[in-house]
Design a protein around this motif. Structure first.
Motif, PDB file in Angstrom:
ATOM      1  N   ASP A  51       0.838  -1.187   0.000  1.00 11.44           N
ATOM      2  CA  ASP A  51       0.000   0.000   0.000  1.00 11.44           C
ATOM      3  C   ASP A  51       0.876   1.241   0.000  1.00 11.44           C
ATOM      4  OD1 ASP A  51      -2.307   1.563   0.060  1.00 11.44           O
ATOM      5  OD2 ASP A  51      -3.264   0.256   1.531  1.00 11.44           O
ATOM      6  N   LEU A  52       0.289   2.383  -0.258  1.00 11.86           N
ATOM      7  CA  LEU A  52       1.021   3.646  -0.205  1.00 11.86           C
ATOM      8  C   LEU A  52       0.056   4.785   0.052  1.00 11.86           C
ATOM      9  CD1 LEU A  52       0.511   5.293  -3.103  1.00 11.86           C
ATOM     10  CD2 LEU A  52       2.063   3.563  -3.957  1.00 11.86           C
ATOM     11  N   GLY A  53       0.610   5.893   0.497  1.00  9.84           N
ATOM     12  CA  GLY A  53      -0.167   7.101   0.744  1.00  9.84           C
ATOM     13  C   GLY A  53       0.718   8.311   0.567  1.00  9.84           C
ATOM     14  N   VAL A  54       0.148   9.486   0.747  1.00 11.62           N
ATOM     15  CA  VAL A  54       0.908  10.725   0.592  1.00 11.62           C
ATOM     16  C   VAL A  54       0.756  11.584   1.845  1.00 11.62           C
ATOM     17  CG1 VAL A  54       0.790  10.801  -1.917  1.00 11.62           C
ATOM     18  CG2 VAL A  54      -1.031  11.836  -0.581  1.00 11.62           C
ATOM     19  N   ARG A  55       1.774  12.376   2.100  1.00 14.13           N
ATOM     20  CA  ARG A  55       1.791  13.343   3.203  1.00 14.13           C
ATOM     21  C   ARG A  55       1.655  14.733   2.606  1.00 14.13           C
ATOM     22  NH1 ARG A  55       5.434  16.646   6.093  1.00 14.13           N
ATOM     23  NH2 ARG A  55       5.225  16.543   8.376  1.00 14.13           N
ATOM     24  N   LEU A  56       0.669  15.495   3.069  1.00  8.12           N
ATOM     25  CA  LEU A  56       0.382  16.814   2.521  1.00  8.12           C
ATOM     26  C   LEU A  56       0.697  17.910   3.522  1.00  8.12           C
ATOM     27  CD1 LEU A  56      -3.154  16.324   0.925  1.00  8.12           C
ATOM     28  CD2 LEU A  56      -0.985  16.434  -0.287  1.00  8.12           C
ATOM     29  N   GLU A  57       1.192  19.029   3.006  1.00  6.94           N
ATOM     30  CA  GLU A  57       1.261  20.276   3.747  1.00  6.94           C
ATOM     31  C   GLU A  57       0.716  21.375   2.842  1.00  6.94           C
ATOM     32  OE1 GLU A  57       4.936  21.210   5.768  1.00  6.94           O
ATOM     33  OE2 GLU A  57       5.514  19.104   5.855  1.00  6.94           O
ATOM     34  N   GLY A  58       0.429  22.526   3.405  1.00 11.83           N
ATOM     35  CA  GLY A  58      -0.079  23.638   2.614  1.00 11.83           C
ATOM     36  C   GLY A  58      -1.597  23.677   2.594  1.00 11.83           C
ATOM     37  N   PRO A  59      -2.182  24.553   1.776  1.00  8.17           N
ATOM     38  CA  PRO A  59      -3.628  24.786   1.791  1.00  8.17           C
ATOM     39  C   PRO A  59      -4.471  23.543   1.536  1.00  8.17           C
ATOM     40  CG  PRO A  59      -2.503  26.542   0.602  1.00  8.17           C
ATOM     41  CD  PRO A  59      -1.466  25.499   0.889  1.00  8.17           C
ATOM     42  N   ALA A  60      -3.939  22.553   0.824  1.00  7.53           N
ATOM     43  CA  ALA A  60      -4.724  21.343   0.552  1.00  7.53           C
ATOM     44  C   ALA A  60      -5.103  20.607   1.827  1.00  7.53           C
ATOM     45  CB  ALA A  60      -3.948  20.415  -0.381  1.00  7.53           C
ATOM     46  N   VAL A  61      -4.344  20.814   2.905  1.00  9.32           N
ATOM     47  CA  VAL A  61      -4.657  20.152   4.178  1.00  9.32           C
ATOM     48  C   VAL A  61      -6.049  20.548   4.658  1.00  9.32           C
ATOM     49  CG1 VAL A  61      -4.000  19.973   6.611  1.00  9.32           C
ATOM     50  CG2 VAL A  61      -2.239  19.916   4.830  1.00  9.32           C
ATOM     51  N   HIS A  62      -6.402  21.820   4.500  1.00 10.66           N
ATOM     52  CA  HIS A  62      -7.716  22.277   4.953  1.00 10.66           C
ATOM     53  C   HIS A  62      -8.842  21.641   4.149  1.00 10.66           C
ATOM     54  CE1 HIS A  62      -6.221  26.168   7.118  1.00 10.66           C
ATOM     55  NE2 HIS A  62      -5.874  25.060   7.729  1.00 10.66           N
ATOM     56  N   ALA A  63      -8.604  21.381   2.869  1.00 13.52           N
ATOM     57  CA  ALA A  63      -9.625  20.718   2.058  1.00 13.52           C
ATOM     58  C   ALA A  63      -9.849  19.294   2.543  1.00 13.52           C
ATOM     59  CB  ALA A  63      -9.219  20.736   0.586  1.00 13.52           C
ATOM     60  N   VAL A  64      -8.763  18.609   2.912  1.00 11.85           N
ATOM     61  CA  VAL A  64      -8.901  17.258   3.450  1.00 11.85           C
ATOM     62  C   VAL A  64      -9.604  17.297   4.802  1.00 11.85           C
ATOM     63  CG1 VAL A  64      -7.634  15.236   4.263  1.00 11.85           C
ATOM     64  CG2 VAL A  64      -6.883  16.418   2.193  1.00 11.85           C
ATOM     65  N   GLN A  65      -9.206  18.241   5.666  1.00 14.42           N
ATOM     66  CA  GLN A  65      -9.822  18.330   6.987  1.00 14.42           C
ATOM     67  C   GLN A  65     -11.307  18.683   6.880  1.00 14.42           C
ATOM     68  OE1 GLN A  65      -7.920  19.647  10.881  1.00 14.42           O
ATOM     69  NE2 GLN A  65      -8.900  21.546  10.221  1.00 14.42           N
ATOM     70  N   ALA A  66     -11.672  19.450   5.874  1.00 16.93           N
ATOM     71  CA  ALA A  66     -13.079  19.801   5.692  1.00 16.93           C
ATOM     72  C   ALA A  66     -13.923  18.566   5.396  1.00 16.93           C
ATOM     73  CB  ALA A  66     -13.221  20.817   4.559  1.00 16.93           C
ATOM     74  N   VAL A  67     -13.359  17.602   4.659  1.00 22.70           N
ATOM     75  CA  VAL A  67     -14.079  16.358   4.385  1.00 22.70           C
ATOM     76  C   VAL A  67     -14.306  15.595   5.684  1.00 22.70           C
ATOM     77  CG1 VAL A  67     -13.986  14.154   3.177  1.00 22.70           C
ATOM     78  CG2 VAL A  67     -13.173  16.229   2.039  1.00 22.70           C
ATOM     79  N   PHE A  68     -13.257  15.516   6.512  1.00 27.00           N
ATOM     80  CA  PHE A  68     -13.416  14.876   7.822  1.00 27.00           C
ATOM     81  C   PHE A  68     -14.451  15.614   8.665  1.00 27.00           C
ATOM     82  CE2 PHE A  68     -12.493  14.456  12.304  1.00 27.00           C
ATOM     83  CZ  PHE A  68     -12.273  13.101  12.470  1.00 27.00           C
ATOM     84  N   ALA A  69     -14.397  16.945   8.644  1.00 31.73           N
ATOM     85  CA  ALA A  69     -15.286  17.749   9.476  1.00 31.73           C
ATOM     86  C   ALA A  69     -16.754  17.521   9.119  1.00 31.73           C
ATOM     87  CB  ALA A  69     -14.930  19.234   9.333  1.00 31.73           C
ATOM     88  N   GLU A  70     -17.057  17.313   7.836  1.00 31.95           N
ATOM     89  CA  GLU A  70     -18.437  17.045   7.434  1.00 31.95           C
ATOM     90  C   GLU A  70     -18.962  15.787   8.101  1.00 31.95           C
ATOM     91  OE1 GLU A  70     -19.078  16.953   3.272  1.00 31.95           O
ATOM     92  OE2 GLU A  70     -18.312  18.972   2.914  1.00 31.95           O
ATOM     93  N   ASN A  71     -18.146  14.726   8.108  1.00 31.48           N
ATOM     94  CA  ASN A  71     -18.574  13.490   8.756  1.00 31.48           C
ATOM     95  C   ASN A  71     -18.681  13.665  10.267  1.00 31.48           C
ATOM     96  OD1 ASN A  71     -18.784  12.105   6.377  1.00 31.48           O
ATOM     97  ND2 ASN A  71     -16.868  10.987   6.590  1.00 31.48           N
ATOM     98  N   TRP A  72     -17.757  14.433  10.846  1.00 32.55           N
ATOM     99  CA  TRP A  72     -17.763  14.644  12.291  1.00 32.55           C
ATOM    100  C   TRP A  72     -19.025  15.398  12.729  1.00 32.55           C
ATOM    101  CZ3 TRP A  72     -14.734  12.451  15.830  1.00 32.55           C
ATOM    102  CH2 TRP A  72     -14.778  12.954  17.145  1.00 32.55           C
ATOM    103  N   ILE A  73     -19.391  16.426  11.966  1.00 31.99           N
ATOM    104  CA  ILE A  73     -20.604  17.191  12.271  1.00 31.99           C
ATOM    105  C   ILE A  73     -21.834  16.296  12.180  1.00 31.99           C
ATOM    106  CG2 ILE A  73     -22.096  19.051  11.458  1.00 31.99           C
ATOM    107  CD1 ILE A  73     -19.496  20.444  10.478  1.00 31.99           C
ATOM    108  N   GLU A  74     -21.859  15.459  11.152  1.00 32.26           N
ATOM    109  CA  GLU A  74     -23.010  14.573  10.950  1.00 32.26           C
ATOM    110  C   GLU A  74     -23.220  13.655  12.152  1.00 32.26           C
ATOM    111  OE1 GLU A  74     -24.515  11.198   7.706  1.00 32.26           O
ATOM    112  OE2 GLU A  74     -22.547  12.145   7.533  1.00 32.26           O
ATOM    113  N   ASP A  75     -22.131  13.140  12.733  1.00 29.92           N
ATOM    114  CA  ASP A  75     -22.243  12.175  13.828  1.00 29.92           C
ATOM    115  C   ASP A  75     -22.308  12.820  15.203  1.00 29.92           C
ATOM    116  OD1 ASP A  75     -22.372  10.007  12.215  1.00 29.92           O
ATOM    117  OD2 ASP A  75     -20.254   9.474  12.359  1.00 29.92           O
ATOM    118  N   SER A  76     -21.682  13.983  15.369  1.00 28.05           N
ATOM    119  CA  SER A  76     -21.567  14.552  16.712  1.00 28.05           C
ATOM    120  C   SER A  76     -22.254  15.903  16.875  1.00 28.05           C
ATOM    121  CB  SER A  76     -20.086  14.705  17.083  1.00 28.05           C
ATOM    122  OG  SER A  76     -19.492  15.736  16.312  1.00 28.05           O
ATOM    123  N   GLY A  77     -22.488  16.612  15.765  1.00 33.47           N
ATOM    124  CA  GLY A  77     -23.030  17.961  15.848  1.00 33.47           C
ATOM    125  C   GLY A  77     -21.996  19.007  16.219  1.00 33.47           C
TER     126      GLY A  77
END
Length: 257
Positions: free
Chosen positions: A31-57
């Motif tokens: 398997d493999l993955g990538v490590r990101l820095e810079g503005p793209a990090v916020h776009a990834v975190q926003a995807v996580f945040a959508e799921n977090w809001i849905e489950d926890s408010g």
């Protein structure tokens, strides 16, 4: 996502059995993955945040979660994600779009490769116009889900006859979800190449415009070819009756696998 400043994206499952002593080889998984820095990090975190809001408010707000991020390199990154609640299939659109726009080569590594009829036609059409189209999947013996590989086998004849080269990785479960196009663009993420990932699951894929990154992934593909068997269309057409029966049976359930 770490402190709103660093993000890791890839296909890895979080399970002790997948931890490896070597970055190059693992007895059970590749398997493999990538490590990101810079503005793209916020776009990834926003995807996580959508799921977090849905489950926890709970909302993530302010600099503590989204610190100001400066550009740290020249790599252009596009974040495509999908949620199951009727959102446009951005990940599917991204995958299908690059199939149609490849000019020289299109290489795909994916552990669960079940393209729909439109994608099969597009892959074959791309190969027929002279593009080097290659697909690498784990063998049924190496996969953690042999039934998925047999369902995928049902489509292999059409792909092989259409000029798509197919390789089965032998050593272990090939689990990376990667595409490279023309040595200039690539995609890495969590998405399998099937409609369950494209239209049902919550998934994320990074589209990356960078020659060096694309070449790096092409080199990984070429190294992995040394541990893979290329399928031959004529030989595949002569595979045994029991193999064909398993392929056809499991393909009936392809949208559930």
């Amino acid at each position: 996502v770490l402190d709103g400043r660093v993000a890791f994206v890839g296909g890895h499952c979080i399970v002790d059995g997948w931890m490896c002593a070597s970055a190059d080889r693992c007895d059970d998984v590749r398997d493999l993955g990538v490590r990101l820095e810079g503005p793209a990090v916020h776009a990834v975190q926003a995807v996580f945040a959508e799921n977090w809001i849905e489950d926890s408010g709970e909302l993530f707000l302010g600099d503590a979660y989204f610190p100001r991020l400066e550009r740290v390199g020249d790599v252009a990154v596009h974040v495509a994600s999908i949620k199951a609640e009727g959102s446009p299939p951005a990940v599917k659109i991204l995958h299908h779009l690059v199939i149609c726009t490849a000019r020289k080569r299109l290489w795909i590594q994916n552990p669960y490769f079940l393209p729909d009829d439109e994608a099969i036609q597009a892959l074959c059409a791309t190969a027929r116009r002279g593009v080097d189209v290659r697909v690498m999947v784990p063998s049924a013996q190496a996969s953690d889900m042999p039934m998925v590989q047999h369902a995928a086998h049902h489509n292999f004849q059409a792909l092989l006859d259409g000029g798509v080269r197919i390789f089965e990785y032998q050593d272990c479960l090939l689990h990376q979800k990667v595409m490279t196009v023309d040595g200039v663009w690539c995609a890495i993420g969590s998405s399998n190449f099937d409609d369950r990932s494209f239209e049902t699951n919550d998934e994320i894929t990074l589209g990356i415009r960078d020659d060096a990154m694309a070449r790096c992934l092409e080199e990984i593909f070429q190294r992995d070819m040394q541990h893979a068997v290329e399928l031959d269309a004529a030989q595949w057409a002569r595979r045994g009756l029991w193999h064909r029966c398993k392929d056809g049976f499991f393909h009936v359930f392809n949208e559930l696998l």
